[in-house]
Scaffold this active site. Structure first.
Site: not given
Ligand code: AMP
Length: 396
Positions: A35, A198, A354, A377
């Site tokens: 950065r 999610k 991220g 974000g």
């Molecule tokens: P996000 O911040 O929503 O992009 O989520 C990223 C996180 O999702 C990472 O730390 C992954 O380990 C987690 N992740 C990816 N696939 C899965 C899964 N099948 N079950 C649980 N966590 C997951």
């Protein structure tokens, strides 16, 4: 877009909002200087014009008061070395200390202000605080894309005190140019790859993207909400029960808009959330009780790689599985590699958010894709809404 290139900084004091929110080790050595390096071209342009630079940034998450570990003083020497010149430091970003330091600043000099977030008024976007900051400079430059989605004093509110003297820095301009390349893509097929934990955090983005893309690839934890919505058995995989209707709505909208939507057909499942857990590959619709899906399976991997490598414009946000655990990283790695293949064939690829950035770095493929966005974000909010408070404040 009005950038530093459209402004002559000669004999001007430029108040530059940068993102120097960098990580440190215990001895306050900077462990990732990306950065800081990113801000150098903007700083140098102002200095080369014959202007003076007043830098302001936040660092960490202090609780609205001075905390030594979040002091900007830890950045001074490092920045000084990178610029090859002395960097002055003001131990507060407003008040007498800041005023005296700013008043005494000459053309060609650089001043770094103390952490903005030692004052609560920064994040509350208080106008009087923004005005105090504004009084330090003649022109405002926003070069902090990572905080452009916040209506904070230094990122947004401050701009109104510079009606004719406000411009974007190079980091900001570069980010916007690259994201707009994807959002206004002329090269088809356009493929968005959405993964991560999610559905809930990504609904608006997905909905907004449906008008712009040809293929939507779903992976990661969020797949299981889609699988369950279509009647599949997901075992103890991550599911957002209250988003099942949303998943169905997205599937319906995608169909109406002629977007091909890809849901995994198989999964690597584990009997515990651990790298050393027992694992097996199963049909995504028949995950046994007590087993959870932690990665996409080999058939899905193959299909996704095929779709991606034949795409001409690609946006990737979110891993395909729990890639932090090596035993469940295969899908994420395969997607990263397919994006590289497509890029080699002439596709434009943007990685943002991220965890997909962490993944592309982990596989040392960052320099083999077209662009890696610095603003997690901010990027996602920009895709959702088409603008950001920090951008509007400059453009207004
Ligand atoms: P996000 O911040 O929503 O992009 O989520 C990223 C996180 O999702 C990472 O730390 C992954 O380990 C987690 N992740 C990816 N696939 C899965 C899964 N099948 N079950 C649980 N966590 C997951």
């Amino acid at each position: 877009m009005k950038t530093v290139d459209n402004y002559n900084f000669e004999n001007k004091k430029a108040l530059v909002r940068v993102d120097f929110n960098v990580p440190f080790d215990k001895e306050f050595n900077i462990t990732d200087d990306t950065r800081i390096r990113a801000a150098l071209p903007t700083i140098n342009k102002i200095l080369n014009d014959g202007g003076a630079v007043i830098l302001m940034s936040h660092l960490g998450r202090p609780k609205d008061v001075y905390e030594e570990k979040y002091s900007m003083k830890h950045v001074v020497n490092y920045l000084s070395k990178l610029l090859g010149k002395e960097v002055k430091f003001a131990s507060d970003c407003i008040g007498e200390v800041a005023k005296t330091a700013a008043n005494g600043l000459k053309s060609g000099e650089v001043l770094l202000l103390e952490n903005l977030r030692f004052h609560k008024q920064e994040t509350t976007g208080t106008e009087s605080f923004a005005q105090e900051l504004a009084s330090l400079g003649d022109v405002y430059v926003n070069d902090a894309f990572g905080t452009a989605h916040r209506a904070h004093a230094s990122t947004t509110i401050i701009a109104k005190f510079f009606p004719n003297d406000k411009v974007f820095g190079y980091v900001m301009a570069n980010e916007l140019e690259n994201i707009n390349k994807v959002l206004n893509a002329s090269e088809k097929p356009v493929t968005a790859i959405m993964g991560g934990a999610k559905v809930s955090g990504k609904i608006l983005i997905i909905e907004n993207l449906l008008d712009k893309i040809d293929n939507l690839i779903i992976g990661g934890g969020m797949s299981f909400t889609f699988v369950k919505a279509q009647g599949g058995k997901v075992g103890s995989s991550l599911v957002e029960e209250n988003k099942i209707d949303t998943a169905l709505k997205i599937l319906k909208e995608a169909k109406e808009k002629g977007v091909n939507i890809y849901i995994p057909v198989d999964a690597v499942v584990a009997d515990a959330f651990a790298n050393e857990a027992n694992k097996q590959t199963v049909d995504i619709n028949n995950i046994p009780d007590g087993w959870m899906g932690l990665d996409i399976g080999p058939l899905t991997e193959k299909k996704y790689a095929e779709v991606i490598s034949n795409s001409k414009t690609i946006l990737w946000n979110g891993p395909m599985g729990v890639f932090e655990m090596d035993n469940f990283a295969s899908g994420t790695k395969a997607v990263a590699e397919a994006i590289v293949t497509a890029t080699l064939k002439g596709a434009y690829s943007l990685i943002g958010g991220g965890d997909s950035v962490a993944a592309i770095n982990k596989y040392e493929l960052a320099d083999k894709v077209s662009y890696v966005s610095t603003g997690g974000g901010a990027l996602l909010e920009y895709i959702e809404s088409g603008s950001l408070p920090g951008i509007e404040a400059i453009e207004k």
